[in-house]
Design a protein around this motif. Structure first.
Motif, mmCIF file in Angstrom:
data_model
loop_
_atom_site.group_PDB
_atom_site.id
_atom_site.type_symbol
_atom_site.label_atom_id
_atom_site.label_comp_id
_atom_site.label_asym_id
_atom_site.label_seq_id
_atom_site.Cartn_x
_atom_site.Cartn_y
_atom_site.Cartn_z
ATOM 1 N N ARG A 1 6.169 0.474 2.492
ATOM 2 C CA ARG A 1 5.295 -0.662 2.828
ATOM 3 C C ARG A 1 4.257 -0.046 3.867
ATOM 4 N NH1 ARG A 1 10.254 -2.876 3.050
ATOM 5 N NH2 ARG A 1 10.933 -4.018 1.479
ATOM 6 N N ASP A 2 3.108 -0.547 3.289
ATOM 7 C CA ASP A 2 1.956 -0.343 4.381
ATOM 8 C C ASP A 2 1.823 0.780 5.025
ATOM 9 O OD1 ASP A 2 1.057 -2.930 3.847
ATOM 10 O OD2 ASP A 2 2.529 -3.915 5.274
ATOM 11 N N ASN A 3 2.078 2.091 4.211
ATOM 12 C CA ASN A 3 1.881 3.366 4.764
ATOM 13 C C ASN A 3 2.936 3.637 5.876
ATOM 14 O OD1 ASN A 3 0.514 5.812 4.283
ATOM 15 N ND2 ASN A 3 -0.589 5.703 6.482
ATOM 16 N N THR A 4 4.158 3.051 5.676
ATOM 17 C CA THR A 4 5.209 3.301 6.589
ATOM 18 C C THR A 4 6.450 3.625 5.583
ATOM 19 O OG1 THR A 4 4.442 1.994 8.026
ATOM 20 C CG2 THR A 4 6.817 2.221 8.216
ATOM 21 N N MET B 1 0.906 -1.198 -0.082
ATOM 22 C CA MET B 1 0.219 -0.021 0.052
ATOM 23 C C MET B 1 0.864 1.196 0.007
ATOM 24 S SD MET B 1 -3.062 1.205 2.784
ATOM 25 C CE MET B 1 -2.111 0.811 4.109
ATOM 26 N N PRO B 2 0.568 2.202 -0.743
ATOM 27 C CA PRO B 2 1.370 3.318 -0.772
ATOM 28 C C PRO B 2 1.110 4.420 0.154
ATOM 29 C CG PRO B 2 -0.434 3.475 -2.306
ATOM 30 C CD PRO B 2 -0.396 2.068 -1.649
ATOM 31 N N LEU B 3 1.780 5.373 0.311
ATOM 32 C CA LEU B 3 1.703 6.283 1.327
ATOM 33 C C LEU B 3 0.502 7.150 1.188
ATOM 34 C CD1 LEU B 3 5.352 7.802 1.958
ATOM 35 C CD2 LEU B 3 4.262 5.960 3.081
ATOM 36 N N SER B 4 -0.157 7.635 2.368
ATOM 37 C CA SER B 4 -1.431 8.359 2.255
ATOM 38 C C SER B 4 -1.252 9.540 1.699
ATOM 39 C CB SER B 4 -2.118 8.511 3.618
ATOM 40 O OG SER B 4 -1.090 9.434 4.412
ATOM 41 N N GLU B 5 -2.187 10.110 1.042
ATOM 42 C CA GLU B 5 -2.156 11.401 0.216
ATOM 43 C C GLU B 5 -1.477 12.408 1.287
ATOM 44 O OE1 GLU B 5 -4.936 14.817 -1.655
ATOM 45 O OE2 GLU B 5 -5.684 12.673 -1.767
ATOM 46 N N SER B 6 -2.228 12.474 2.628
ATOM 47 C CA SER B 6 -1.547 13.400 3.472
ATOM 48 C C SER B 6 0.140 13.324 3.948
ATOM 49 C CB SER B 6 -2.281 13.541 4.726
ATOM 50 O OG SER B 6 -2.054 12.232 5.465
ATOM 51 N N PHE B 7 0.504 11.865 3.875
ATOM 52 C CA PHE B 7 1.792 11.564 4.255
ATOM 53 C C PHE B 7 2.551 12.035 2.946
ATOM 54 C CE2 PHE B 7 4.217 7.841 6.224
ATOM 55 C CZ PHE B 7 5.441 8.622 6.299
ATOM 56 N N MET B 8 2.167 12.000 1.816
ATOM 57 C CA MET B 8 3.002 12.328 0.609
ATOM 58 C C MET B 8 3.141 13.844 0.547
ATOM 59 S SD MET B 8 4.166 9.885 -1.065
ATOM 60 C CE MET B 8 4.527 10.929 -2.758
ATOM 61 N N THR B 9 1.698 14.489 0.743
ATOM 62 C CA THR B 9 2.089 16.083 0.856
ATOM 63 C C THR B 9 2.875 16.485 1.725
ATOM 64 O OG1 THR B 9 -0.366 16.009 0.125
ATOM 65 C CG2 THR B 9 0.527 18.068 1.179
ATOM 66 N N ALA B 10 3.112 16.011 3.021
ATOM 67 C CA ALA B 10 4.043 16.198 4.119
ATOM 68 C C ALA B 10 5.348 16.087 3.491
ATOM 69 C CB ALA B 10 3.961 15.532 5.467
ATOM 70 N N GLU C 1 6.073 6.173 10.599
ATOM 71 C CA GLU C 1 4.747 5.524 10.284
ATOM 72 C C GLU C 1 3.682 6.694 10.715
ATOM 73 O OE1 GLU C 1 1.942 1.959 11.767
ATOM 74 O OE2 GLU C 1 3.716 2.282 12.779
ATOM 75 N N GLN C 2 2.839 6.932 9.937
ATOM 76 C CA GLN C 2 1.774 7.810 10.006
ATOM 77 C C GLN C 2 0.857 7.162 10.995
ATOM 78 O OE1 GLN C 2 -0.675 8.928 6.857
ATOM 79 N NE2 GLN C 2 -0.987 10.897 7.689
ATOM 80 N N THR C 3 0.278 8.083 12.080
ATOM 81 C CA THR C 3 -0.491 7.690 13.236
ATOM 82 C C THR C 3 -1.662 8.461 13.075
ATOM 83 O OG1 THR C 3 0.428 9.089 14.801
ATOM 84 C CG2 THR C 3 1.280 6.749 14.643
ATOM 85 N N PRO C 4 -2.852 8.504 14.051
ATOM 86 C CA PRO C 4 -3.811 9.281 13.755
ATOM 87 C C PRO C 4 -3.506 10.609 14.274
ATOM 88 C CG PRO C 4 -4.457 7.329 14.780
ATOM 89 C CD PRO C 4 -3.164 7.208 14.564
#
Length: 117
Positions: free
Chosen positions: A34-37, A1-10, A51-54
């Protein structure tokens, strides 16, 4: 799974962009997703897992490298990786992590030298 849109923007234009610049310029590290990490490898070891957390971005350094049996000449900087931020939620935390990269690599190099003997 790729990075989330907010992770990519950051990473591309936000507070994590200096980290992205570092990853693009330093040929001794290998970033993997891997896995949004985002995991950064150096000589096969892991100096950073992000790793992106809430609530932001949790950062970790593999603690086994801090256990390196360091000679007297490196005692002054061998504990520096323990100063790494445990989150990269602000520009100052990213800067702190980047400032400590040379110490992290040195500690890892020392550990690899001792382990490969």
């Amino acid at each position: 799974m790729p990075l989330s849109e907010s992770f990519m923007t950051a990473l591309l234009e936000g507070h994590l962009s200096p980290l992205r610049s570092f990853l693009c310029l330093d040929r001794t590290v290998s970033p993997e997703i891997r896995d949004n990490t985002l995991t950064v490898y150096y000589r096969g070891g892991r100096p950073l897992e992000l790793e992106q957390t809430p609530n932001g971005y949790a950062a970790s350094f593999d603690p086994k490298y801090e256990l390196a049996d360091c000679d007297d000449w490196c005692k002054a900087w061998s504990t520096r990786p323990s100063e790494l931020p445990q989150s990269l939620d602000s520009s100052s935390e990213v800067s702190k992590w980047l400032d400590l990269v040379p110490f992290v690599k040195a500690v890892m190099d020392f550990w690899f030298a001792k382990e490969e003997v």
